[in-house]
Design an enzyme around this catalytic site. Sequence first.
Site, PDB file in Angstrom:
ATOM      1  N   LEU A 186      -6.545  40.109  55.719  1.00  0.00           N
ATOM      2  CA  LEU A 186      -6.442  40.124  57.170  1.00  0.00           C
ATOM      3  C   LEU A 186      -6.646  38.699  57.657  1.00  0.00           C
ATOM      4  O   LEU A 186      -7.497  37.978  57.119  1.00  0.00           O
ATOM      5  CB  LEU A 186      -7.525  41.030  57.786  1.00  0.00           C
ATOM      6  CG  LEU A 186      -7.494  42.518  57.427  1.00  0.00           C
ATOM      7  CD1 LEU A 186      -8.718  43.221  58.009  1.00  0.00           C
ATOM      8  CD2 LEU A 186      -6.218  43.179  57.923  1.00  0.00           C
ATOM      9  N   ASP A 187      -5.874  38.277  58.643  1.00  0.00           N
ATOM     10  CA  ASP A 187      -6.085  36.947  59.215  1.00  0.00           C
ATOM     11  C   ASP A 187      -7.532  36.800  59.658  1.00  0.00           C
ATOM     12  O   ASP A 187      -8.194  37.780  60.011  1.00  0.00           O
ATOM     13  CB  ASP A 187      -5.159  36.724  60.417  1.00  0.00           C
ATOM     14  CG  ASP A 187      -3.701  36.564  60.012  1.00  0.00           C
ATOM     15  OD1 ASP A 187      -3.436  36.325  58.823  1.00  0.00           O
ATOM     16  OD2 ASP A 187      -2.832  36.690  60.899  1.00  0.00           O
ATOM     17  N   ARG A 188      -8.018  35.581  59.694  1.00  0.00           N
ATOM     18  CA  ARG A 188      -9.429  35.333  59.989  1.00  0.00           C
ATOM     19  C   ARG A 188      -9.860  35.950  61.318  1.00  0.00           C
ATOM     20  O   ARG A 188     -10.960  36.491  61.440  1.00  0.00           O
ATOM     21  CB  ARG A 188      -9.698  33.815  59.995  1.00  0.00           C
ATOM     22  CG  ARG A 188     -11.172  33.461  60.097  1.00  0.00           C
ATOM     23  CD  ARG A 188     -11.383  31.963  59.987  1.00  0.00           C
ATOM     24  NE  ARG A 188     -10.902  31.246  61.150  1.00  0.00           N
ATOM     25  CZ  ARG A 188     -11.594  31.098  62.286  1.00  0.00           C
ATOM     26  NH1 ARG A 188     -12.795  31.631  62.396  1.00  0.00           N
ATOM     27  NH2 ARG A 188     -11.095  30.420  63.294  1.00  0.00           N
TER      28      ARG A 188
END
Length: 397
Positions: A188-190
């Site tokens: 998942l993106d940060r």
Amino acid sequence: MKRKLQDVDAVEKPASSSTSSSNIATSIMNTTDIVLQTSSLKLSEKQDYIFHGGRRHVRPYYFEFISHVNKRWTGKTIVDLFADEFKGRQRDYYVGAVKSGRIKVDGETVPVSYIVKSSQRITHFVHRHEPPVMTDDVEILVNEPDVVTVCKPASIPVHPCGQYRKNTVVGILDAEHDLGTLFPIHRLDRLVSGLLIIARTAAKADFFRQQIEGGMVKKRYIAKVIGVFPEDEKVVDANINYNGSEGRSTAEDANSSGDDKKIKGKPACTKFTRIDTNGTHSLVLCEPVTGRTHQIRVHLQYTGHPIGNDPLYLNQDVDDLKTKIAKRINADEKRMISPDDYVYSSEDFSIDPMCTNCPKLIPQGYEEHDEALWLHCVQYSGTGWEYECPYPSWASL
């Protein structure tokens, strides 16, 4: 630069109390006075973290970066190489690091005029400062012998990457739950929150990856977007072209035609279904069929309904004040003190005289990006399995 990060920490030997301050500086700058720990140690421990101003910080620690001379570097002096390739520090720092042996070539200290050769092994021993993340707990949802699922908070990367190592989901789980070796099976993106599935064995990781690569896995996210999203299901079939230098993607209609226009990027498809709307924002179910960089975010922008607090993909015609409110002043977020307000304490960590970040906790160049993006993973399912994550507090209208 492609860097291999070797899992090597170090601890600093205490200097004698009778040593003068100038001698202490010289002693600490000499890497022979820093004791390397073995690479088999845990990634993180509970005492590695400092909580300050609503953020989780990492106590600065010693770390060794390892790389090998590529074609572009060959023929440069060791100092020119670092000054040209790593502009985050001044040239004078690299001169001092080479002279003190913190930068070595094939394990040997070299003069500042040394010219590097192809494939040589270069090590850079640094006092490493990581960026902070928000203090939200990494909540364990399911803990089975071969898999664990967590609710990943926004702002925390999944695994070591870039400037982050201990301040990651994997690092925090290691420190707080001692789960051993972990294998995240998706990312998942940060700034994205929600369900993260982590295998606890290599065999289980392969099981999940085979289903993902075989297109057998369904993924569901929710997003809060600007405006009234269409009531009927909307399918976006638009190629995504990721620009690594800008760190963002663009979408282009895969059905566009014209001899003078070449379709760029990779095929991408996302299904969207409106859950609710209040006339200002809409809550949307997002089902990505493919998995491209920033796919949901850029496809929502493509529909004209970007995520309401997305700093990269909000349309330019969105009111600046509304953007600011959505980005930083969500009613459920706590006001946080700037990391620059941290006052150094010797109880937190020892200052390294050569470090370009000390006495601050944060690394140079850090910019505050603590906003929780209104995009949350709620479900992954495949053949014979399904995992879910509760909705976040912002998922109401």
